[in-house]
Design a protein around this motif. Structure first.
Motif, PDB file in Angstrom:
ATOM      1  N   LYS A   9      34.334  72.951  63.565  1.00 33.34           N
ATOM      2  CA  LYS A   9      33.093  72.735  64.306  1.00 33.34           C
ATOM      3  C   LYS A   9      32.936  71.267  64.688  1.00 33.34           C
ATOM      4  CE  LYS A   9      29.364  71.970  60.952  1.00 33.34           C
ATOM      5  NZ  LYS A   9      28.131  72.550  60.426  1.00 33.34           N
ATOM      6  N   TYR A  10      33.717  70.393  64.054  1.00 31.62           N
ATOM      7  CA  TYR A  10      33.643  68.960  64.351  1.00 31.62           C
ATOM      8  C   TYR A  10      34.601  68.536  65.476  1.00 31.62           C
ATOM      9  CZ  TYR A  10      30.977  69.118  60.096  1.00 31.62           C
ATOM     10  OH  TYR A  10      30.034  69.447  59.154  1.00 31.62           O
ATOM     11  N   ASP A  11      35.391  69.454  66.024  1.00 37.02           N
ATOM     12  CA  ASP A  11      36.300  69.113  67.114  1.00 37.02           C
ATOM     13  C   ASP A  11      35.584  68.515  68.332  1.00 37.02           C
ATOM     14  OD1 ASP A  11      38.591  69.672  65.721  1.00 37.02           O
ATOM     15  OD2 ASP A  11      38.944  71.605  66.670  1.00 37.02           O
ATOM     16  N   PRO A  12      34.384  68.975  68.700  1.00 39.28           N
ATOM     17  CA  PRO A  12      33.696  68.313  69.810  1.00 39.28           C
ATOM     18  C   PRO A  12      33.374  66.836  69.512  1.00 39.28           C
ATOM     19  CG  PRO A  12      32.773  70.489  69.466  1.00 39.28           C
ATOM     20  CD  PRO A  12      33.692  70.202  68.294  1.00 39.28           C
ATOM     21  N   LEU A  13      33.149  66.496  68.251  1.00 37.80           N
ATOM     22  CA  LEU A  13      32.929  65.096  67.878  1.00 37.80           C
ATOM     23  C   LEU A  13      34.224  64.309  68.054  1.00 37.80           C
ATOM     24  CD1 LEU A  13      31.148  62.832  66.729  1.00 37.80           C
ATOM     25  CD2 LEU A  13      31.777  63.647  64.428  1.00 37.80           C
ATOM     26  N   ARG A  14      35.349  64.908  67.700  1.00 40.32           N
ATOM     27  CA  ARG A  14      36.644  64.253  67.907  1.00 40.32           C
ATOM     28  C   ARG A  14      36.840  63.950  69.388  1.00 40.32           C
ATOM     29  NH1 ARG A  14      40.579  65.620  70.390  1.00 40.32           N
ATOM     30  NH2 ARG A  14      40.017  67.806  70.408  1.00 40.32           N
ATOM     31  N   ALA A  15      36.586  64.933  70.227  1.00 41.24           N
ATOM     32  CA  ALA A  15      36.755  64.750  71.671  1.00 41.24           C
ATOM     33  C   ALA A  15      35.804  63.685  72.207  1.00 41.24           C
ATOM     34  CB  ALA A  15      36.541  66.074  72.395  1.00 41.24           C
ATOM     35  N   TYR A  16      34.569  63.699  71.718  1.00 39.63           N
ATOM     36  CA  TYR A  16      33.585  62.702  72.156  1.00 39.63           C
ATOM     37  C   TYR A  16      34.055  61.293  71.798  1.00 39.63           C
ATOM     38  CZ  TYR A  16      29.262  60.062  72.499  1.00 39.63           C
ATOM     39  OH  TYR A  16      28.311  59.111  72.803  1.00 39.63           O
ATOM     40  N   ASP A  23      34.573  50.182  71.116  1.00 40.11           N
ATOM     41  CA  ASP A  23      35.241  50.228  69.810  1.00 40.11           C
ATOM     42  C   ASP A  23      34.298  50.517  68.651  1.00 40.11           C
ATOM     43  OD1 ASP A  23      37.736  49.729  70.924  1.00 40.11           O
ATOM     44  OD2 ASP A  23      37.528  47.556  70.719  1.00 40.11           O
ATOM     45  N   ARG A  24      33.001  50.601  68.921  1.00 41.21           N
ATOM     46  CA  ARG A  24      32.011  50.843  67.873  1.00 41.21           C
ATOM     47  C   ARG A  24      30.844  51.587  68.496  1.00 41.21           C
ATOM     48  NH1 ARG A  24      31.514  48.182  62.907  1.00 41.21           N
ATOM     49  NH2 ARG A  24      29.424  48.152  62.063  1.00 41.21           N
ATOM     50  N   VAL A  25      30.368  52.617  67.799  1.00 37.20           N
ATOM     51  CA  VAL A  25      29.241  53.395  68.301  1.00 37.20           C
ATOM     52  C   VAL A  25      28.427  53.901  67.114  1.00 37.20           C
ATOM     53  CG1 VAL A  25      30.520  55.585  68.392  1.00 37.20           C
ATOM     54  CG2 VAL A  25      28.536  55.250  69.883  1.00 37.20           C
ATOM     55  N   THR A  26      27.112  53.892  67.264  1.00 33.79           N
ATOM     56  CA  THR A  26      26.228  54.468  66.257  1.00 33.79           C
ATOM     57  C   THR A  26      25.608  55.713  66.855  1.00 33.79           C
ATOM     58  OG1 THR A  26      25.757  52.319  65.260  1.00 33.79           O
ATOM     59  CG2 THR A  26      24.181  54.086  64.815  1.00 33.79           C
ATOM     60  N   LEU A  27      25.738  56.825  66.127  1.00 34.73           N
ATOM     61  CA  LEU A  27      25.188  58.109  66.553  1.00 34.73           C
ATOM     62  C   LEU A  27      24.180  58.589  65.523  1.00 34.73           C
ATOM     63  CD1 LEU A  27      28.517  59.902  67.575  1.00 34.73           C
ATOM     64  CD2 LEU A  27      26.822  58.883  69.124  1.00 34.73           C
ATOM     65  N   GLU A  33      24.613  66.384  66.092  1.00 36.52           N
ATOM     66  CA  GLU A  33      24.359  67.829  66.148  1.00 36.52           C
ATOM     67  C   GLU A  33      24.413  68.347  67.589  1.00 36.52           C
ATOM     68  OE1 GLU A  33      21.740  68.483  62.103  1.00 36.52           O
ATOM     69  OE2 GLU A  33      20.667  67.933  63.944  1.00 36.52           O
ATOM     70  N   ARG A  34      23.939  67.569  68.542  1.00 33.78           N
ATOM     71  CA  ARG A  34      24.050  67.974  69.954  1.00 33.78           C
ATOM     72  C   ARG A  34      25.517  68.015  70.374  1.00 33.78           C
ATOM     73  NH1 ARG A  34      19.280  65.103  70.635  1.00 33.78           N
ATOM     74  NH2 ARG A  34      20.306  63.194  71.299  1.00 33.78           N
ATOM     75  N   ILE A  35      26.300  67.040  69.929  1.00 34.79           N
ATOM     76  CA  ILE A  35      27.718  66.979  70.290  1.00 34.79           C
ATOM     77  C   ILE A  35      28.478  68.176  69.723  1.00 34.79           C
ATOM     78  CG2 ILE A  35      29.873  65.697  69.911  1.00 34.79           C
ATOM     79  CD1 ILE A  35      28.071  63.107  70.030  1.00 34.79           C
ATOM     80  N   ILE A  36      28.238  68.498  68.435  1.00 30.91           N
ATOM     81  CA  ILE A  36      28.997  69.589  67.808  1.00 30.91           C
ATOM     82  C   ILE A  36      28.382  70.963  68.071  1.00 30.91           C
ATOM     83  CG2 ILE A  36      29.958  68.068  66.039  1.00 30.91           C
ATOM     84  CD1 ILE A  36      28.018  69.352  64.013  1.00 30.91           C
TER      85      ILE A  36
END
Length: 109
Positions: A9-16, A23-27, A33-36
């Motif tokens: 279920k975390y594959d969409p996070l990998r793609a994102y 090089d750095r992002v805060t989610l 949850e929207r991404i996955i």
């Protein structure tokens, strides 16, 4: 709907993460949850869920996902009304490859 073998279920996070140019992002949890497309488990409110290292029982599905995208968790912000996770791109080694997955040392007897 049943999951395909090898699908997380975390594959969409990998793609994102793999698609980001920075090089750095805060989610926030809400963004993740929207991404996955699913709610994070209750265990996500505890720091071990976001550990980058393998556990004594193996690597976590979620950590494997962001490491395959070339990222690591640089920090967590789990208190307050808007919990968030900061991801940081992993540096490539001298051959242009991602570094090997870190492993936790076995406990001493």
């Amino acid at each position: 709907m049943p999951r395909r073998s090898g699908f997380s279920k975390y594959d969409p996070l990998r793609a994102y993460l793999a698609g980001l140019s920075e090089d750095r992002v805060t989610l926030t949890f809400a963004e993740i949850e929207r991404i996955i497309g699913a709610a994070l488990p209750a265990s996500a409110w505890r720091a071990p869920f976001w550990a980058n290292t393998a556990t004594s029982w193996g690597s976590s599905v979620q950590a494997t996902t962001w490491r395959r995208a070339g990222w690591r968790v640089a920090g967590t912000h789990l208190s307050g009304s808007s919990p968030a996770v900061t991801f940081e791109r992993l540096p490539l080694d001298s051959s242009g490859q991602l570094p090997a997955r870190p492993r936790r040392s076995p406990p001493l007897s």
